[in-house]
Write a protein that holds these residues in place. Structure first.
Motif, PDB file in Angstrom:
ATOM      1  N   SER A 543      50.669  37.810  30.440  1.00  0.00           N
ATOM      2  CA  SER A 543      51.138  39.090  30.983  1.00  0.00           C
ATOM      3  C   SER A 543      51.076  38.833  32.527  1.00  0.00           C
ATOM      4  CB  SER A 543      49.911  40.024  30.728  1.00  0.00           C
ATOM      5  OG  SER A 543      50.465  41.244  31.217  1.00  0.00           O
ATOM      6  N   PHE A 544      51.801  40.124  33.087  1.00  0.00           N
ATOM      7  CA  PHE A 544      52.106  39.773  34.388  1.00  0.00           C
ATOM      8  C   PHE A 544      50.618  39.799  35.226  1.00  0.00           C
ATOM      9  CE2 PHE A 544      52.212  44.604  33.911  1.00  0.00           C
ATOM     10  CZ  PHE A 544      51.392  44.842  34.674  1.00  0.00           C
ATOM     11  N   ILE A 545      49.499  40.474  34.583  1.00  0.00           N
ATOM     12  CA  ILE A 545      48.126  40.606  35.156  1.00  0.00           C
ATOM     13  C   ILE A 545      47.619  39.131  35.180  1.00  0.00           C
ATOM     14  CG2 ILE A 545      47.937  42.886  34.289  1.00  0.00           C
ATOM     15  CD1 ILE A 545      45.845  41.864  32.620  1.00  0.00           C
ATOM     16  N   HIS A 546      48.239  38.117  34.299  1.00  0.00           N
ATOM     17  CA  HIS A 546      47.463  36.749  34.448  1.00  0.00           C
ATOM     18  C   HIS A 546      48.363  35.788  34.973  1.00  0.00           C
ATOM     19  CE1 HIS A 546      46.043  38.378  30.551  1.00  0.00           C
ATOM     20  NE2 HIS A 546      44.874  38.370  30.969  1.00  0.00           N
ATOM     21  N   ASP A 547      49.327  36.396  35.492  1.00  0.00           N
ATOM     22  CA  ASP A 547      50.396  35.687  36.781  1.00  0.00           C
ATOM     23  C   ASP A 547      49.711  35.298  37.753  1.00  0.00           C
ATOM     24  OD1 ASP A 547      52.647  34.571  38.228  1.00  0.00           O
ATOM     25  OD2 ASP A 547      54.045  35.386  36.568  1.00  0.00           O
ATOM     26  N   PRO A 548      49.752  33.858  38.158  1.00  0.00           N
ATOM     27  CA  PRO A 548      48.906  33.627  39.207  1.00  0.00           C
ATOM     28  C   PRO A 548      49.532  34.072  40.593  1.00  0.00           C
ATOM     29  CG  PRO A 548      49.992  31.651  38.423  1.00  0.00           C
ATOM     30  CD  PRO A 548      50.009  32.794  37.514  1.00  0.00           C
ATOM     31  N   ARG A 549      50.816  34.478  40.729  1.00  0.00           N
ATOM     32  CA  ARG A 549      51.460  34.957  41.794  1.00  0.00           C
ATOM     33  C   ARG A 549      50.936  36.476  42.031  1.00  0.00           C
ATOM     34  NH1 ARG A 549      57.541  33.984  39.768  1.00  0.00           N
ATOM     35  NH2 ARG A 549      56.445  34.928  37.613  1.00  0.00           N
ATOM     36  N   ASN A 550      50.535  37.052  41.013  1.00  0.00           N
ATOM     37  CA  ASN A 550      49.768  38.412  41.379  1.00  0.00           C
ATOM     38  C   ASN A 550      48.571  38.412  41.858  1.00  0.00           C
ATOM     39  OD1 ASN A 550      52.423  39.615  40.763  1.00  0.00           O
ATOM     40  ND2 ASN A 550      52.028  39.627  38.548  1.00  0.00           N
ATOM     41  N   LEU A 552      46.192  40.044  43.245  1.00  0.00           N
ATOM     42  CA  LEU A 552      45.485  41.124  43.025  1.00  0.00           C
ATOM     43  C   LEU A 552      44.587  41.456  41.819  1.00  0.00           C
ATOM     44  CD1 LEU A 552      47.659  44.771  42.008  1.00  0.00           C
ATOM     45  CD2 LEU A 552      48.583  42.200  42.135  1.00  0.00           C
ATOM     46  N   PHE A 553      45.055  40.664  41.043  1.00  0.00           N
ATOM     47  CA  PHE A 553      44.505  40.417  39.445  1.00  0.00           C
ATOM     48  C   PHE A 553      43.260  39.459  39.669  1.00  0.00           C
ATOM     49  CE2 PHE A 553      48.740  42.409  38.727  1.00  0.00           C
ATOM     50  CZ  PHE A 553      47.948  43.684  38.178  1.00  0.00           C
ATOM     51  N   GLN A 554      43.129  38.668  40.588  1.00  0.00           N
ATOM     52  CA  GLN A 554      42.229  37.462  40.688  1.00  0.00           C
ATOM     53  C   GLN A 554      40.874  37.702  40.618  1.00  0.00           C
ATOM     54  OE1 GLN A 554      43.700  34.669  39.807  1.00  0.00           O
ATOM     55  NE2 GLN A 554      45.667  35.819  39.769  1.00  0.00           N
ATOM     56  N   ASP A 555      40.367  38.783  41.664  1.00  0.00           N
ATOM     57  CA  ASP A 555      39.110  39.255  41.822  1.00  0.00           C
ATOM     58  C   ASP A 555      38.553  40.241  40.821  1.00  0.00           C
ATOM     59  OD1 ASP A 555      36.438  39.906  42.706  1.00  0.00           O
ATOM     60  OD2 ASP A 555      37.038  40.670  44.841  1.00  0.00           O
ATOM     61  N   ARG A 556      38.020  39.773  40.025  1.00  0.00           N
ATOM     62  CA  ARG A 556      37.659  40.471  38.711  1.00  0.00           C
ATOM     63  C   ARG A 556      36.316  41.340  38.778  1.00  0.00           C
ATOM     64  NH1 ARG A 556      40.102  40.201  33.819  1.00  0.00           N
ATOM     65  NH2 ARG A 556      38.156  40.028  32.807  1.00  0.00           N
ATOM     66  N   ARG A 557      35.692  41.280  40.132  1.00  0.00           N
ATOM     67  CA  ARG A 557      34.461  41.748  40.380  1.00  0.00           C
ATOM     68  C   ARG A 557      34.305  42.877  41.191  1.00  0.00           C
ATOM     69  NH1 ARG A 557      30.717  36.982  42.068  1.00  0.00           N
ATOM     70  NH2 ARG A 557      32.417  36.707  43.423  1.00  0.00           N
ATOM     71  N   ARG A 558      35.483  43.426  41.564  1.00  0.00           N
ATOM     72  CA  ARG A 558      35.382  44.295  42.573  1.00  0.00           C
ATOM     73  C   ARG A 558      34.521  45.706  42.504  1.00  0.00           C
ATOM     74  NH1 ARG A 558      41.281  43.182  42.390  1.00  0.00           N
ATOM     75  NH2 ARG A 558      41.988  42.128  44.478  1.00  0.00           N
ATOM     76  N   LEU A 559      34.713  46.348  41.367  1.00  0.00           N
ATOM     77  CA  LEU A 559      34.075  47.310  40.860  1.00  0.00           C
ATOM     78  C   LEU A 559      32.393  47.106  40.735  1.00  0.00           C
ATOM     79  CD1 LEU A 559      33.863  50.482  40.737  1.00  0.00           C
ATOM     80  CD2 LEU A 559      34.552  50.112  38.082  1.00  0.00           C
ATOM     81  N   ASP A 674      44.166  50.465  37.507  1.00  0.00           N
ATOM     82  CA  ASP A 674      43.031  50.295  36.385  1.00  0.00           C
ATOM     83  C   ASP A 674      42.918  48.745  35.865  1.00  0.00           C
ATOM     84  OD1 ASP A 674      41.514  50.591  34.010  1.00  0.00           O
ATOM     85  OD2 ASP A 674      43.379  50.923  32.914  1.00  0.00           O
ATOM     86  N   LEU A 675      44.003  48.094  35.712  1.00  0.00           N
ATOM     87  CA  LEU A 675      44.247  46.563  35.278  1.00  0.00           C
ATOM     88  C   LEU A 675      43.356  45.857  36.408  1.00  0.00           C
ATOM     89  CD1 LEU A 675      47.559  46.335  33.471  1.00  0.00           C
ATOM     90  CD2 LEU A 675      45.262  46.813  32.440  1.00  0.00           C
ATOM     91  N   ALA A 676      43.356  46.160  37.370  1.00  0.00           N
ATOM     92  CA  ALA A 676      43.211  45.252  38.623  1.00  0.00           C
ATOM     93  C   ALA A 676      41.555  45.639  38.893  1.00  0.00           C
ATOM     94  CB  ALA A 676      43.853  45.431  39.831  1.00  0.00           C
ATOM     95  N   ILE A 677      41.000  46.712  38.923  1.00  0.00           N
ATOM     96  CA  ILE A 677      39.731  47.032  39.247  1.00  0.00           C
ATOM     97  C   ILE A 677      38.799  47.449  38.172  1.00  0.00           C
ATOM     98  CG2 ILE A 677      38.341  48.837  40.690  1.00  0.00           C
ATOM     99  CD1 ILE A 677      40.852  49.328  42.255  1.00  0.00           C
ATOM    100  N   ALA A 678      39.325  48.314  37.220  1.00  0.00           N
ATOM    101  CA  ALA A 678      38.199  48.805  36.227  1.00  0.00           C
ATOM    102  C   ALA A 678      38.295  48.039  34.809  1.00  0.00           C
ATOM    103  CB  ALA A 678      38.782  50.444  35.853  1.00  0.00           C
TER     104      ALA A 678
END
Length: 852
Positions: A543-550, A552-559, A674-678
């Motif tokens: 999915s685009f959330i798993h695309d390494p070019r994006n 913003l989805f790499q840090d999964r511990r923000r919240l 939501d997909l990046a943070i929550a």
């Protein structure tokens, strides 16, 4: 007074110093055998002991020899006994297990007490369900309650009373009931008799009584005198209304109501097991057998589509009519049954209370086979004699005495027809060979041969024909035929400005829920300019959330980091007693997260253009799956879009039609945030609250919208839509009503969206003809980037997105494709964005309101 060491005679001023000296200088290793493992635990320099036994989540420290020995005593006992679940020591006295941890409980092993860690209160096992419901708003499933009971029994926690203790305990406050005196044993209030009514009141009361008696008239009476011109075409052909003569409506409805367990024990379970046993035969049947079984027309060739199995939840729904049919026969058949059928009914009745399920399964099979393998010939006295047809008729009877419309009957017939085929499949396998089984049973599952199957198929054809050809009066009436800003829907006036107001309030609710209940007022956010999505990638898990070019989805511990760095939130989510996550707070957060997703789903459906089917929206995939490598959330340039799957035509066409809907700017940014943070925090929380439920974990990984432990249903969305409509429209509107209202508004305000519904492969494009192939071939092979998008070629694809943004502009919703933050894209800023030139609404050509 100085204390002397008994081992070396060294003197110490205090007893604590002496104890520390003894632990450090004179205590050797503590040896124990726990679960077949030899442990040798040496004191640390400070005299404490680090226990590495298997009964800890992490290595635990004990401050003295006594504490260490006390723990090992329990560990040895647990190792030699069969425990319901693996215990873990979380303190010097507290022990928990997977089930206890799931609901924030622990057991005080010393005093045999069940403790709620969140309340620091002892709970009686019998009061666990009440405590969770009242104090933590959390239900206790029956399966979990049974596991909890066995755990309490193992740790000898008394169910009915607390043990006698020398020290005072903090216990739950118990309500005190006092007997109230002074009411002279009265159990209800006594009112003084009213004065006698006047003559006028007497007359009015008599009028009311007579009118009420007229309203209570049974519609089943005097049907013989009804003018045939006042009988609908459906009833003229089926003659179902004749079944009402001589019976009360309530009695007929009661005959086909779903049975309770007390009425017919094991009936529902037995029918479902029988049908499941028939479904299992599909896997051991030849393709030709299944194709023949699925071919109802003897005059035509055998179909290429074999008879298929349904999933478990759907199968339970299909079993419902069969359960009710058998319940009707067990209660009292409408007509006396033939002797052999009545005998099979009594055999079924006798088998239901028995523990042996085989007897019940055989009884159900025998009864259904005999019921459906004979012609039910009408007589002068019994125009409708087939019990299956009678059941279908009575199941559509409403308390008012009216039968449901033909369009609502097809579903029941289809379910019974499917179960009929399952029964005949079992009969085929009961024969010496499959060929002989097909030969001997085929007359009973084809049309144009007198049989119950033919009767149902005839009703199905009739109902379908009437449903398609009957012209109904309109639900929508335009009372503003100039600007088309107001309509009357089922008698209620709806103005387009009211819809705008509702959508604006929905945005405010979503923003408030996101900022204060999901982000917990931490202010976490991500910024992005472009999102990369390889639309041709069909690899499982992509999915685009798993695309390494994006990135913003790499840090999964923000919240998680924001919660732990906020003192207030840390106290809320981390239990100070055990330094473990507070599962009650995690559950509460997940409840807010589920509501946030419900509002996201609702907003996507309301503003995404033509509304999709809710049953398909709720099951949308976040990423490609192994079984279905086509995700429903994609990025088209600057548009975040949902690919709505039109599965209704899948059975006929053999493929799913996907139609893109562009999300508005507010919703698309919130979904990305939501997909990046929550979402990572939600995945962590659900695993802590439901550690042994991989099917629930998969929901958060694979689906876009999640309702805590399940997917949303149409009822969930309808309830929320009604709640949102009342303050602004003044009436409740469900999903079906919104489809009618929004379609009517879009036809006059955004007419070009209707052209996108044309999916006729005969309408060839010039470019396709120049390339030497048909438009259908071009869409299938050469439009690889959107090969499933309603057969649309690349030049048509933007029109789908434009159709969404046209509707968003009409609703004063900031349209998709602008890449604004959700705060910048609120409807309250729509006019400012228009004034700044960020939004440029286009005049819609061809609109009806331009012609008037």
């Amino acid at each position: 007074m100085a204390s002397k060491c008994p081992n070396c005679s060294q003197e110490f001023q205090t007893k604590d110093l002496l104890t520390a000296h003894c632990n450090e200088k004179h205590v050797g290793s503590i040896n124990a055998k726990v679960g077949g493992v030899e442990l040798s635990i040496k004191p640390r320099p400070d005299g404490s002991f680090l226990c590495l036994c298997p009964y800890h989540l992490d290595a635990n420290v004990y401050n003295s020899v006594e504490e260490m020995a006390h723990h090992l005593k329990f560990a040895v006992k647990w190792a030699h006994k069969k425990t319901p679940e693996h215990p873990c020591a979380v303190g010097h006295q507290l022990v928990d297990t997977t089930t206890l941890r799931q609901f924030g409980f622990a057991v005080n092993a010393d005093h045999c007490l069940l403790i709620c860690l969140a309340c620091c209160t002892a709970i009686l096992p019998k009061n666990v369900g009440t405590h969770l419901r009242d104090a933590h708003k959390s239900p206790l499933p029956a399966k979990t309650a049974a596991a909890l009971s066995s755990i309490c029994q193992f740790f000898k926690v008394e169910k009915e009373k607390f043990p006698n203790m020398h020290k005072q305990l903090t216990l739950e406050a118990q309500p005190i009931h006092e007997r109230l005196n002074g009411f002279e044993n009265r159990y209800f209030r006594v009112c003084s008799k009213s004065p006698p009514p006047s003559t006028v009141d007497d007359l009015l009361a008599e009028v009311d009584r007579v009118l009420q008696e007229g309203q209570k008239r049974d519609p089943a009476k005097n049907l013989a005198s009804v003018d045939k011109r006042n009988v609908s075409p459906w009833l003229r052909d089926t003659r179902w209304h004749e079944l009402l003569s001589g019976h009360t409506i309530s009695d007929l409805c009661a005959r086909v109501v779903a049975p309770t367990v007390a009425e017919f024990p094991n009936l529902q379970a037995t029918v479902y097991l029988f049908l499941e046993s028939c479904v299992a035969l599909i896997d051991v049947s030849t393709v030709l057998t299944l194709q023949t079984l699925n071919s109802p027309l003897p005059s035509q060739a055998i179909t290429n589509h074999p008879f298929k199995r349904l999933n478990g939840e759907t199968m339970k729904k299909y079993a419902g009519p069969i359960v009710n049919l058998l319940a009707m026969l067990l209660r009292a058949p409408y007509h006396p049954l033939p002797e052999d059928i009545q005998k099979h009914v009594e055999d079924l009745r006798a088998s239901l209370p028995l523990a042996e399920r085989e007897c019940g399964l055989e009884a159900v099979f025998t009864l259904l086979a005999n019921l459906w393998q004979r012609p039910w010939v009408p007589t002068q006295e019994r125009r409708i004699s087939d019990p299956t047809v009678i059941y279908v008729a009575l199941s559509t009877l409403q308390p008012s005495g009216q039968f449901q419309e033909p369009k609502n009957v097809t579903n029941i017939i289809a379910r019974i027809e499917y179960c009929m085929r399952l029964t005949f499949l079992k009969l085929i396998h009961e024969a010496p060979t499959l060929e002989y089984g097909i030969y001997s049973n085929q007359p009973w599952f084809i049309e144009k041969v007198e049989s119950p199957f033919n009767s149902l198929r005839t009703l199905q054809h009739l109902a379908t024909s009437i449903a398609y050809q009957t012209q109904s009066l309109p639900r929508v009436w335009w009372d503003d035929r100039k600007a088309y800003a107001s309509m009357i829907y089922k008698g209620d006036r709806i103005q387009f400005d009211q819809i705008r107001s509702m959508l604006s309030a929905l945005e405010e609710d979503m923003a408030d829920l996101w900022e204060h209940h999901i982000l917990l007022s931490t202010g976490v956010k991500v910024s992005y300019v472009d999102l990369h999505d390889d639309l041709s990638n069909r690899e499982a898990g992509y999915s685009f959330i798993h695309d390494p070019r994006n990135d913003l989805f790499q840090d999964r511990r923000r919240l998680v980091k924001a919660v732990l760095s906020d003192p207030d939130q840390r106290v809320r989510f981390i239990n100070s007693t055990t330094s473990q996550w507070n599962v009650h707070e995690l559950r509460q957060w997940l409840s807010h997260y589920a509501r946030f997703h419900l509002l996201l789903l609702l907003k996507s459906n309301l503003t995404g253009g033509s509304p999709g089917r809710i049953t398909e929206l709720t099951a949308m995939q976040l990423c490609n799956l192994v079984t279905y490598p086509l995700r429903n959330l994609v990025v088209f340039g600057r548009h975040v879009a949902l690919l709505c799957t039109y599965m209704k035509t899948s059975a006929n066409s053999g493929y799913d039609k996907l139609i893109p809907h562009s999300l508005d700017a507010f919703t698309s940014d919130l979904l990305v945030q939501d997909l990046a943070i929550a979402r990572p925090f939600a995945e962590f929380a659900i695993r802590k609250c439901h550690p042994d439920s991989p099917e629930i974990h998969a929901l958060f990984k694979n689906h876009i919208f999640i309702n805590h432990t399940r997917l949303f249903t149409t009822d969930d969305v309808t309830t929320e839509l009604k709640r949102s409509c009342i303050p602004h429209l003044g009436i409740e509107i469900g999903v079906n009503g919104w489809r009618h209202i929004s379609t009517a508004f879009r036809r006059v305000l955004c007419p070009r969206f209707t052209h996108l519904l044309d999916d006729d492969p005969e309408n060839e494009s010039i470019d396709a003809l120049q390339s030497g192939h048909t438009r259908q071939t071009e869409n299938r092979i050469y439009g690889v980037s959107q090969d499933a998008l309603a057969g649309a070629s690349e030049d048509v694809l933007p029109l789908f997105l434009d159709a969404s943004t046209d509707w968003q502009l009409q609703c004063s919703v900031v349209p998709g494709g602008l890449r604004l933050s959700y705060n910048e894209a609120r409807m309250s800023r729509f006019e400012d964005l228009v004034g700044a030139g960020v939004i440029s609404p286009r005049p819609v050509e061809g609109s009806l309101c331009k012609k008037c």
